[in-house]
Design an enzyme around this catalytic site. Structure first.
Site, PDB file in Angstrom:
ATOM      1  N   GLU A 158      22.439  -5.701  -9.100  1.00  7.74           N
ATOM      2  CA  GLU A 158      22.523  -5.225 -10.488  1.00  7.74           C
ATOM      3  C   GLU A 158      23.540  -6.037 -11.287  1.00  7.74           C
ATOM      4  O   GLU A 158      23.340  -6.302 -12.481  1.00  7.74           O
ATOM      5  CB  GLU A 158      22.859  -3.735 -10.505  1.00  7.74           C
ATOM      6  CG  GLU A 158      21.678  -2.908 -10.000  1.00  7.74           C
ATOM      7  CD  GLU A 158      21.991  -1.432  -9.857  1.00  7.74           C
ATOM      8  OE1 GLU A 158      22.951  -1.114  -9.124  1.00  7.74           O
ATOM      9  OE2 GLU A 158      21.315  -0.614 -10.483  1.00  7.74           O
ATOM     10  N   GLU A 208      19.001   1.144  -2.308  1.00  8.94           N
ATOM     11  CA  GLU A 208      19.664   2.434  -2.485  1.00  8.94           C
ATOM     12  C   GLU A 208      18.859   3.590  -1.910  1.00  8.94           C
ATOM     13  O   GLU A 208      19.416   4.574  -1.417  1.00  8.94           O
ATOM     14  CB  GLU A 208      19.920   2.692  -3.978  1.00  8.94           C
ATOM     15  CG  GLU A 208      21.052   1.859  -4.583  1.00  8.94           C
ATOM     16  CD  GLU A 208      20.604   0.512  -5.104  1.00  8.94           C
ATOM     17  OE1 GLU A 208      19.525   0.022  -4.710  1.00  8.94           O
ATOM     18  OE2 GLU A 208      21.362  -0.075  -5.916  1.00  8.94           O
TER      19      GLU A 208
HETATM   20  N1  3HC Z   1      30.002  -0.610   1.129  1.00  8.30           N
HETATM   21  C1  3HC Z   1      30.987  -0.506   2.053  1.00  8.30           C
HETATM   22  N2  3HC Z   1      30.941  -1.108   3.252  1.00  8.30           N
HETATM   23  C2  3HC Z   1      29.860  -1.844   3.534  1.00  8.30           C
HETATM   24  C3  3HC Z   1      28.795  -1.986   2.646  1.00  8.30           C
HETATM   25  C4  3HC Z   1      28.889  -1.329   1.390  1.00  8.30           C
HETATM   26  N3  3HC Z   1      27.925  -1.452   0.459  1.00  8.30           N
HETATM   27  N4  3HC Z   1      27.862  -2.776   3.213  1.00  8.30           N
HETATM   28  C5  3HC Z   1      28.325  -3.110   4.420  1.00  8.30           C
HETATM   29  N5  3HC Z   1      29.521  -2.545   4.632  1.00  8.30           N
HETATM   30  C6  3HC Z   1      30.389  -2.688   5.804  1.00  8.30           C
HETATM   31  C7  3HC Z   1      29.761  -2.101   7.065  1.00  8.30           C
HETATM   32  O1  3HC Z   1      30.031  -0.728   7.164  1.00  8.30           O
HETATM   33  C8  3HC Z   1      30.438  -2.913   8.137  1.00  8.30           C
HETATM   34  O2  3HC Z   1      31.743  -2.372   8.306  1.00  8.30           O
HETATM   35  P1  3HC Z   1      32.442  -2.387   9.742  1.00  8.30           P
HETATM   36  O3  3HC Z   1      32.535  -3.845  10.133  1.00  8.30           O
HETATM   37  O4  3HC Z   1      33.730  -1.715   9.507  1.00  8.30           O
HETATM   38  O5  3HC Z   1      31.530  -1.606  10.649  1.00  8.30           O
HETATM   39  C9  3HC Z   1      30.597  -4.280   7.493  1.00  8.30           C
HETATM   40  O6  3HC Z   1      30.473  -4.075   6.082  1.00  8.30           O
HETATM   41  C10 3HC Z   1      29.535  -5.286   7.906  1.00  8.30           C
HETATM   42  O7  3HC Z   1      28.252  -4.692   7.742  1.00  8.30           O
HETATM   43  P2  3HC Z   1      27.098  -4.856   8.841  1.00  8.30           P
HETATM   44  O8  3HC Z   1      27.668  -4.613  10.197  1.00  8.30           O
HETATM   45  O9  3HC Z   1      25.969  -4.027   8.385  1.00  8.30           O
HETATM   46  O10 3HC Z   1      26.790  -6.407   8.703  1.00  8.30           O
HETATM   47  P3  3HC Z   1      25.400  -7.160   8.669  1.00  8.30           P
HETATM   48  O11 3HC Z   1      25.714  -8.582   8.484  1.00  8.30           O
HETATM   49  O12 3HC Z   1      24.554  -6.719   9.830  1.00  8.30           O
HETATM   50  O13 3HC Z   1      24.632  -6.626   7.359  1.00  8.30           O
HETATM   51  C11 3HC Z   1      24.378  -6.052   5.029  1.00  8.30           C
HETATM   52  C12 3HC Z   1      25.166  -6.874   6.080  1.00  8.30           C
HETATM   53  C13 3HC Z   1      22.921  -6.554   4.967  1.00  8.30           C
HETATM   54  C14 3HC Z   1      25.063  -6.258   3.714  1.00  8.30           C
HETATM   55  C15 3HC Z   1      24.375  -4.575   5.461  1.00  8.30           C
HETATM   56  O14 3HC Z   1      25.706  -4.171   5.719  1.00  8.30           O
HETATM   57  C16 3HC Z   1      23.825  -3.625   4.423  1.00  8.30           C
HETATM   58  O15 3HC Z   1      22.632  -3.455   4.331  1.00  8.30           O
HETATM   59  N6  3HC Z   1      24.721  -2.971   3.665  1.00  8.30           N
HETATM   60  C17 3HC Z   1      24.344  -1.943   2.718  1.00  8.30           C
HETATM   61  C18 3HC Z   1      23.759  -2.528   1.463  1.00  8.30           C
HETATM   62  C19 3HC Z   1      23.415  -1.440   0.504  1.00  8.30           C
HETATM   63  O16 3HC Z   1      22.822  -0.438   0.839  1.00  8.30           O
HETATM   64  N7  3HC Z   1      23.786  -1.645  -0.761  1.00  8.30           N
HETATM   65  C20 3HC Z   1      23.516  -0.667  -1.772  1.00  8.30           C
HETATM   66  C21 3HC Z   1      24.685   0.249  -1.892  1.00  8.30           C
HETATM   67  S1  3HC Z   1      24.400   1.574  -3.012  1.00  8.30           S
HETATM   68  C22 3HC Z   1      24.607   0.890  -4.533  1.00  8.30           C
HETATM   69  O17 3HC Z   1      24.844  -0.280  -4.646  1.00  8.30           O
HETATM   70  C23 3HC Z   1      24.519   1.844  -5.677  1.00  8.30           C
HETATM   71  C24 3HC Z   1      24.421   1.138  -6.992  1.00  8.30           C
HETATM   72  O18 3HC Z   1      23.070   1.032  -7.363  1.00  8.30           O
HETATM   73  C25 3HC Z   1      25.149   1.873  -8.090  1.00  8.30           C
END
Ligand code: 3HC
Ligand code: NAI
Length: 709
Positions: A112, A132
């Site tokens: 976004e 999301e």
């Molecule tokens: N917020 C906080 N922490 C996050 C995060 C996030 N959005 N995304 C990842 N992390 C953290 C994980 O918890 C993990 O922490 P840890 O090492 O303490 O366990 C660390 O980052 C690494 O993450 P992964 O182990 O998952 O690493 P990968 O390389 O396998 O994957 C990724 C990376 C593809 C970015 C995956 O973490 C992911 O899919 N993250 C979530 C993405 C997501 O859902 N984003 C949308 C959030 S909601 C939003 O944005 C609302 C908005 O529209 C207003």
């Protein structure tokens, strides 16, 4: 280059490079948009506006990602200004061109931010998405309004409903980015692109100001109508998917600002929903499970080759899983005929993929080239890890482990896939119990995500660490379990299955119980699962346990009566349900109902009706109570390990977060009160777990035990 701005925590840094303000986000590991990042971005844009030397702004992420989204850890806590929609608005309204150069993840709020920039460049490593929905949310910072303008209704809505990521080329084709540039340096690529834009005097280009692909309103509406109808059918109790559709409708109907307000209201409604709490718990729990003491303390042993003993259902599935991870696998069977069958089981999986066009015949050949079948243990002398999946019989397993002890190289990890047997006893059959561990896969092993890593008393820490490393390579979700009958999952399953049997004898039909369980969000009810797995498996276990069963415990014979007739479920055409002509979906069987009636009459049970709610109260109370015992005994490290076991291996509805999270959300006092009420009729079965009583007495919940010490 001149440093011109650093946010308080230095998470957003600005430097001036030849008239371009380079805004770089440093918030490892994935540049989530926590409050400090949001504040830093606001300040950076204000700086760009104020500084006459700045001609354009370039936003990049430092490290492995652009921005992976909002900081999920902030959800559910009091909000801190500025909100992300304000930040996006500030970026888009900047009077100087703003460019986002994307590498790695640009997800959710991260995308976004990029959509609020005026131009977007992607490097080949970019992954773009609006996931999301997987957290019970919807894009809440303009994603539902801007993405349809850029991509069209169908592609944008599908992106938001699926949560899938697009790679750079797909994002280019979809209209999400303007250009894809080779390389891995977003700063160099971004600066070159900004200079090109400045050279051609490219104007600021706010997405909100364009109708873009929404210009043909009638066509867009027709697409959305189809998506709404499909989503209503497929959403299965999920809250946010239909709200996404509503937001896209707003993008079609309303001016941009009003569309943003509508989106905000829907986002906040999702944020408040228990589904958001359940799904975000699941997200973190799935990552926490891998954090076990042994994995922190020890270095995994290297694994470059695997052997699998047994080529039946599980041996073949495990072999496919390892082949898919790129490992060479040697499979051992008893004789030539069995190994031919084992190989055929493996090939069948790939043949099905080839037939569906999901695998090229050459890829199958290349994969099978890493497979070796054999009947001689000498052929696995150099394997780094051996997984035994022979018959579930302790003597057969001990004999296999004695062979392995004789033939395998020192330091090889020796694993058993047993479902119930005592792994300490299996380890004791060898002279190297420090190398013996349980790797409990679930059927079909190449598909199911759960891997219970069962840790016997004498295993060494580096073997446990190796098992967790293997899980990562096989793309499994590992859960550490202790040795007991059934480990975490099957032990708890046995108890709530018993609760279902009691409900059936007391008055609910198996069909009512299955329907209630589906209504809760499971894909199938327990009697459907029995029919799918084969009723004979549970029957054999019940017979095995008959001698040790507490004679005072209540025992329901209905399933035995059904098995005695040879009705083992789908494979025999009938079980609890009828499957005429190989049907996959069963029909209620009046003869089964007659068996149930006869058993009730024999025991003098006067049947009473149960509502779906009453069924679920008992089903869940049994699950949670046994879950608490499993945690108290150290069979599961934390309640979250129980949650992940059921989410990844037993079809527990993800939006409820797992049984222990569900109990927390109900209130543990309520769950305990239910158990005490049910105990009035059957105090032996409904004995409250001491841990549950303790937590209620102390006013605590299961989640308080999830926090790292
Ligand atoms: N917020 C906080 N922490 C996050 C995060 C996030 N959005 N995304 C990842 N992390 C953290 C994980 O918890 C993990 O922490 P840890 O090492 O303490 O366990 C660390 O980052 C690494 O993450 P992964 O182990 O998952 O690493 P990968 O390389 O396998 O994957 C990724 C990376 C593809 C970015 C995956 O973490 C992911 O899919 N993250 C979530 C993405 C997501 O859902 N984003 C949308 C959030 S909601 C939003 O944005 C609302 C908005 O529209 C207003
Ligand atoms: P299966 O009966 O399909 O396969 C067992 C295979 O082992 C047969 O092909 C048999 O020929 C072979 N075998 C027997 N003795 C052997 C020996 N001494 N050396 C080499 N091969 C030998 O059984 P399945 O279902 O694959 O189960 C295997 C193990 O996996 C059991 O311990 C079971 O409890 C466990 N398991 C089964 C699950 C399931 O859903 N089927 C799920 C999780 C674990």
């Amino acid at each position: 280059m001149r440093v011109i701005l650093q946010s308080p925590a230095s998470v957003v840094r600005s430097t001036l490079q030849d008239g371009v303000q380079l805004v770089s986000i440093h918030n490892p590991p994935v540049n989530a948009l926590g409050a400090a990042v949001r504040q830093g971005l606001m300040a950076a844009i204000a700086q760009a506006e104020a500084d006459a030397h700045v001609k354009a702004v370039l936003i990049v992420g430092d490290g492995r990602a652009f921005i992976a989204g909002a900081d999920i850890r902030e959800f559910g806590k009091p909000p801190v200004a500025p909100a992300l929609p304000e930040v996006c608005q500030r970026i888009e309204s900047c009077s100087k061109p703003v460019v986002a150069a994307i590498h790695g993840a640009a997800l959710g709020g991260g995308l976004e931010v990029a959509l609020s920039a005026h131009y977007r460049l992607a490097l080949p490593s970019a992954q773009l998405g609006l996931p999301e929905v997987l957290l019970g949310l919807l894009p809440g910072s303009g994603g539902t309004q801007r993405a349809p303008r850029l991509m069209g209704v169908k592609a944008a809505t599908e992106l938001m409903l699926s949560g899938k990521h697009l790679n750079a080329q797909a994002a280019l084709a979809a209209g999400l980015v303007d250009v894809v540039v080779e390389g891995d340096d977003p700063v160099a690529a971004g600066l070159a692109y900004v200079r090109e834009l400045l050279a051609r005097q490219a104007p600021v280009r706010p997405t909100s100001a364009q109708a873009g692909r929404l210009a043909d309103k009638a066509a867009a509406q027709a697409e959305l109508d189809v998506l709404r109808a499909d989503t209503a059918k497929a959403a299965r109790g999920l809250f946010s998917p239909l709200k996404i559709i509503d937001c896209v409708q707003a993008a079609l109907d309303l001016p941009f600002d009003q569309g943003m307000q509508f989106e905000r209201a829907q986002f906040l409604a999702c944020l408040e929903s228990p589904q958001r709490a359940g799904l975000i718990h699941a997200f973190f729990a799935e990552r926490e499970v891998a954090k076990v003491p042994e994995a922190k303390a020890a270095v995994p042993r290297p694994i470059t080759s695997i052997a699998v003993i047994g080529g039946g259902t599980m041996g073949a599935g495990i072999t496919v899983s390892a082949l898919d991870a790129g490992l060479p696998v040697t499979m051992i069977e008893r004789d030539a005929e069995s190994i031919a069958r084992g190989r055929a089981h493996v090939e069948k999986v790939y043949d099905a993929l080839v037939a569906k066009g999901r695998m090229a015949p050459e890829a199958k050949a290349a994969t099978m080239a890493r497979y070796t079948g054999s009947t001689r243990y000498e052929d696995i002398g150099s394997a780094d890890l051996v997984i035994e999946a022979v018959f579930e019989d302790i003597e057969v397993k001990k004999a296999v482990f004695r062979e392995l002890d004789r033939g395998c190289k020192p330091g090889a990890v020796l694993a058993t896939n047993t479902s119930y047997l005592d792994i300490d006893a299996i380890a004791a059959a060898t002279a190297r119990p420090q190398d013996v561990i349980g790797l409990h896969f679930f059927s079909p092993a190449n598909i199911m995500k759960l891997l219970e890593i069962v840790v016997p008393a004498r295993v060494s820490a580096d073997v446990v660490a190796t098992a967790f490393e293997l899980a990562k390579r096989l793309k499994k979700v590992p859960v550490r379990a202790g040795v007991c009958d059934g480990f975490i999952g099957n032990r708890i399953l046995a108890v709530y299955k018993q609760a279902a049997d009691y409900l059936m004898e007391d008055g609910a039909s198996p069909y009512e119980i299955d329907a209630a369980v589906r209504g809760f969000g499971y894909p199938m009810g327990p009697f459907q699962v029995t029919d799918l797995a084969g009723g004979d498996i549970g029957w054999a276990t019940r017979k095995r346990r008959a001698a040790t069963r507490d004679p005072k415990a209540r025992y329901v014979e209905i399933a035995d009566r059904i098995c005695e007739r040879g009705w083992f479920g789908q494979k025999t055409g009938r079980g609890f349900y009828l499957y005429p002509e190989g049907a996959r979906v069963g029909q209620p069987d009046p003869e089964v109902q007659a068996i149930v009636d006869a058993e009730r009459a024999r025991k003098g049970v006067v049947p009473r009706p149960f509502s779906a709610d009453e069924i679920m109260r008992r089903y869940m109370a049994a699950m949670v109570n046994e879950g608490a015992k499993v945690v108290a005994e150290g069979i599961a490290l934390r309640p979250l390990d129980v949650d992940v076991t059921f989410l990844s291996g037993y079809g527990f509805p993800r939006f409820r977060g797992g049984p222990m999270k569900w109990a927390d959300m109900q209130g543990l006092d309520k769950v305990l009160a239910d158990i005490r009420e049910f105990a009035q009729d059957d105090p032996l079965f409904w004995k409250p777990a001491a841990l549950l009583e303790q937590l209620v007495a102390e006013g605590r919940n299961f989640d308080s035990l999830n926090q790292p010490a």
